[in-house]
Design a protein around this motif. Structure first.
Motif, PDB file in Angstrom:
ATOM      1  N   GLN A 415       0.843  -1.193   0.000  1.00 49.71           N
ATOM      2  CA  GLN A 415       0.000   0.000   0.000  1.00 49.71           C
ATOM      3  C   GLN A 415       0.884   1.252   0.000  1.00 49.71           C
ATOM      4  O   GLN A 415       1.984   1.263   0.564  1.00 49.71           O
ATOM      5  N   ASN A 416       0.398   2.286  -0.632  1.00 47.87           N
ATOM      6  CA  ASN A 416       1.071   3.601  -0.618  1.00 47.87           C
ATOM      7  C   ASN A 416       2.413   3.595  -1.339  1.00 47.87           C
ATOM      8  O   ASN A 416       3.239   4.491  -1.112  1.00 47.87           O
ATOM      9  N   ILE A 417       2.671   2.566  -2.155  1.00 45.93           N
ATOM     10  CA  ILE A 417       3.867   2.605  -3.002  1.00 45.93           C
ATOM     11  C   ILE A 417       3.665   3.710  -4.037  1.00 45.93           C
ATOM     12  O   ILE A 417       2.603   3.839  -4.638  1.00 45.93           O
ATOM     13  N   ASN A 427      11.320   5.208 -12.395  1.00 46.61           N
ATOM     14  CA  ASN A 427      10.747   6.497 -12.001  1.00 46.61           C
ATOM     15  C   ASN A 427      10.347   6.533 -10.530  1.00 46.61           C
ATOM     16  O   ASN A 427       9.869   7.553 -10.047  1.00 46.61           O
ATOM     17  N   MET A 428      10.516   5.439  -9.802  1.00 48.16           N
ATOM     18  CA  MET A 428      10.103   5.373  -8.404  1.00 48.16           C
ATOM     19  C   MET A 428      11.211   5.893  -7.500  1.00 48.16           C
ATOM     20  O   MET A 428      12.388   5.863  -7.863  1.00 48.16           O
ATOM     21  N   PRO A 429      10.846   6.359  -6.297  1.00 51.58           N
ATOM     22  CA  PRO A 429      11.872   6.691  -5.303  1.00 51.58           C
ATOM     23  C   PRO A 429      12.772   5.482  -5.043  1.00 51.58           C
ATOM     24  O   PRO A 429      12.299   4.339  -5.053  1.00 51.58           O
ATOM     25  N   GLN A 430      14.041   5.718  -4.788  1.00 51.39           N
ATOM     26  CA  GLN A 430      15.012   4.628  -4.659  1.00 51.39           C
ATOM     27  C   GLN A 430      14.645   3.653  -3.546  1.00 51.39           C
ATOM     28  O   GLN A 430      14.760   2.434  -3.716  1.00 51.39           O
ATOM     29  N   SER A 433      11.880   1.424  -4.744  1.00 46.54           N
ATOM     30  CA  SER A 433      12.373   0.555  -5.804  1.00 46.54           C
ATOM     31  C   SER A 433      13.190  -0.592  -5.220  1.00 46.54           C
ATOM     32  O   SER A 433      13.019  -1.762  -5.603  1.00 46.54           O
ATOM     33  N   GLU A 434      14.079  -0.295  -4.271  1.00 43.68           N
ATOM     34  CA  GLU A 434      14.907  -1.330  -3.646  1.00 43.68           C
ATOM     35  C   GLU A 434      14.053  -2.312  -2.857  1.00 43.68           C
ATOM     36  O   GLU A 434      14.315  -3.524  -2.854  1.00 43.68           O
ATOM     37  N   PHE A 435      13.024  -1.797  -2.179  1.00 43.31           N
ATOM     38  CA  PHE A 435      12.134  -2.676  -1.412  1.00 43.31           C
ATOM     39  C   PHE A 435      11.428  -3.662  -2.330  1.00 43.31           C
ATOM     40  O   PHE A 435      11.353  -4.859  -2.037  1.00 43.31           O
ATOM     41  N   LEU A 436      10.932  -3.187  -3.470  1.00 45.52           N
ATOM     42  CA  LEU A 436      10.237  -4.067  -4.404  1.00 45.52           C
ATOM     43  C   LEU A 436      11.173  -5.118  -4.979  1.00 45.52           C
ATOM     44  O   LEU A 436      10.787  -6.280  -5.162  1.00 45.52           O
TER      45      LEU A 436
END
Length: 540
Positions: A415-417, A427-430, A433-436
């Motif tokens: 949630q809230n990604i 294009n995502m915050p680092q 992105s690393e968490f995913l």
């Protein structure tokens, strides 16, 4: 005065006369620890089939130096060999003692699984050396080591119980040598140096298996070596599993049939206790770890059961933290999610009463699991399991409710990604992105073993696969989700139409799926035309 012939001590306190009597003709009764037997501190020898571990033996040789009894820091030589139950800690230590026995004045073996056995061994050291004088308790053995300034070696074996203060059982001196074997890495704080015993090297593992499977290696053929190597690989080169596999192969003469048995009946094979054991280790692989499991708190067991449904490597702490942070705000437009309900129940174990994250509470549970080497911590915020331990956890738990809770935890964590419908991962915050990227293998593992699905999980994880441009995985999750959304919200609900569009876009990226993608888009074009006069579009 003859009645006071044996009286040696008098005292007067507050006009009270006190007499202490000791009869020299009566021997003092020794304070024998429960379970004591003569010779219990005698050091056994390692198995004749000992294989490998030359790197650890060299580290031990260099540490103890073989030449002196006092380290440069003027501290006793205390070495901790820690690792998973069944990794071969005891046998490696005994092999070191056998090879370098002549370098030590005495070698004693202390069985440290209980305080009574520790005390019994120290009492045996005292009686063996005639040290039970005025002190007739087990402490006489500890005192003898303290005052006997020689190059003795004591092995404190299986110091696993985190409730025992083992520092109390170490001689307080700057001479002598001590090796401690334990599943508990926390004992590193009381030693001079420590090493973790890992799996064997592949070639070592193959030869250990063959030594236990055949009486002689003289006539071993290349195909037999190749098959043994495959079995060792399947057992992740874990020593106890290899020893017991070899014994089974020897009994059944089934080297080329063992792998099939193992893959089809893994749990039964690893639960099987050996009837005979050359190294006197009478527990199966799983039974060894079951002993640790029995000592864990309920909440620690729950944490391990949750991890059992994930991939065994690099489980991120952030998964639990994000799950807790978002669990109250998960959007449920299609109705109740039992996965979220189960997740709330589990996440309460790691939080305060108001469901806020509690670092200390989570740390306590992790420390409890690591104290038996069931889990390892990597880079402060990731948790790793030995593959066999992870499989054992799955075999002993197999709890569909826990699996559903993991579904809810991942759903909540996603949630809230910060992603938009068609943004790419770059294009995502680092941080996100690393968490995913770390979460991806856990989602893949969980999805492949799901018992009960959850539409919200399918939508969220499908979105992650879409971001990674893994369109086949996204479509696999999104197709059944579209059917549920049509039934729950209606074919022309805004959320249904948006999901239809995303599914079509994923299909469009897959070979041979263009026509299927266009068939999904046609109804969207009709709706768009009907709404062209409107200032609002669901596809904006």
């Amino acid at each position: 005065m003859s009645m006071f012939a044996n009286a040696h001590q008098f005292s007067i306190h507050n006009s009270q006369f006190t007499m202490n009597v000791h009869n020299n003709n009566q021997p003092v009764k020794p304070d024998i620890p429960p379970g004591y037997y003569k010779g219990m501190a005698h050091c056994p020898v390692s198995t004749s089939k000992f294989t490998g571990r030359e790197d650890i033996l060299k580290i031990l040789q260099d540490f103890f130096g073989v030449s002196g009894t006092v380290t440069a820091e003027n501290k006793p030589n205390i070495f901790l060999l820690h690792g998973l139950g069944g990794a071969g800690k005891t046998q490696t230590t005994l092999e070191f003692a056998k090879r370098f026995k002549s370098s030590f004045s005495e070698v004693y073996f202390i069985t440290a699984n209980t305080e009574a056995s520790i005390q019994g061994c120290y009492f045996d050291i005292a009686t063996t050396n005639g040290a039970t004088g005025t002190d007739t308790s087990w402490k006489a053995g500890l005192h003898w080591l303290h005052t006997h300034e020689k190059n003795w070696l004591i092995i404190i074996d299986n110091a696993d119980d985190p409730k025992i203060d083992f520092k109390e059982y170490l001689p307080s001196c700057v001479h002598g040598n001590i090796i401690i074997t334990s599943r508990n890495p926390e004992l590193q704080v009381i030693v001079t140096q420590s090493e973790e015993l890992q799996d064997l090297l592949p070639e070592e593992a193959m030869f250990l298996l063959l030594k236990h499977a055949f009486k002689s290696l003289d006539s071993i053929t290349p195909p037999q070596k190749e098959e043994a190597a495959l079995i060792a690989q399947e057992l992740h080169c874990f020593p106890l599993a290899l020893v017991q596999a070899g014994a089974y192969i020897c009994q059944q003469n089934c080297l080329f049939g063992y792998l099939d048995r193992l893959q089809s009946q893994r749990q039964e094979m690893l639960l099987r206790n050996p009837k005979q054991s050359i190294d006197r280790y009478g527990l199966s692989v799983y039974a060894t770890w079951n002993l640790s499991w029995a000592q864990l708190s309920l909440d620690c067991k729950i944490l391990l059961e949750v991890c059992a449904h994930l991939y065994y490597d690099w489980i991120p702490r952030a998964l639990f933290q994000r799950g807790v942070a978002n669990i109250k705000s998960v959007e449920l437009p299609l109705g109740l999610s039992y996965a979220v309900v189960e997740a709330q129940i589990i996440l309460q174990k790691f939080t305060d009463s108001d469901l806020t994250w509690n670092n200390m509470r989570f740390d306590e549970l992790v420390a409890e699991a690591t104290s038996y080497s069931l889990m390892h911590i990597e880079y402060e915020a990731y948790y790793v399991f030995h593959p066999l331990v992870h499989q054992w956890l799955r075999d002993i738990t197999n709890d569909s409710d826990k699996q559903l809770a993991v579904v809810g935890i991942i759903l909540s964590a996603l949630q809230n990604i910060y992603w938009k419908d068609f943004d790419v991962l770059d294009n995502m915050p680092q941080e996100e992105s690393e968490f995913l990227q770390v979460l991806a293998p856990h989602c893949q593992e969980l999805t492949s073993n799901l018992i009960y699905g959850d539409v919200y999980y399918n939508l969220a994880v499908g979105q992650m696969w879409f971001q990674f441009e893994y369109h086949e995985q996204a479509v696999t999750l999104w197709k059944p989700s579209l059917k549920v959304m049509k039934q729950s919200l209606g074919k022309e609900h805004i959320l249904t139409l948006k999901h239809r569009q995303k599914l079509a876009m994923s299909l469009y990226q897959m070979p041979g799926k263009i026509n299927e993608a266009l068939s999904l888009l046609r109804p969207l074009l009709r709706v768009r035309n009907e709404m062209k006069e409107s200032s609002y579009s669901p596809f904006a």
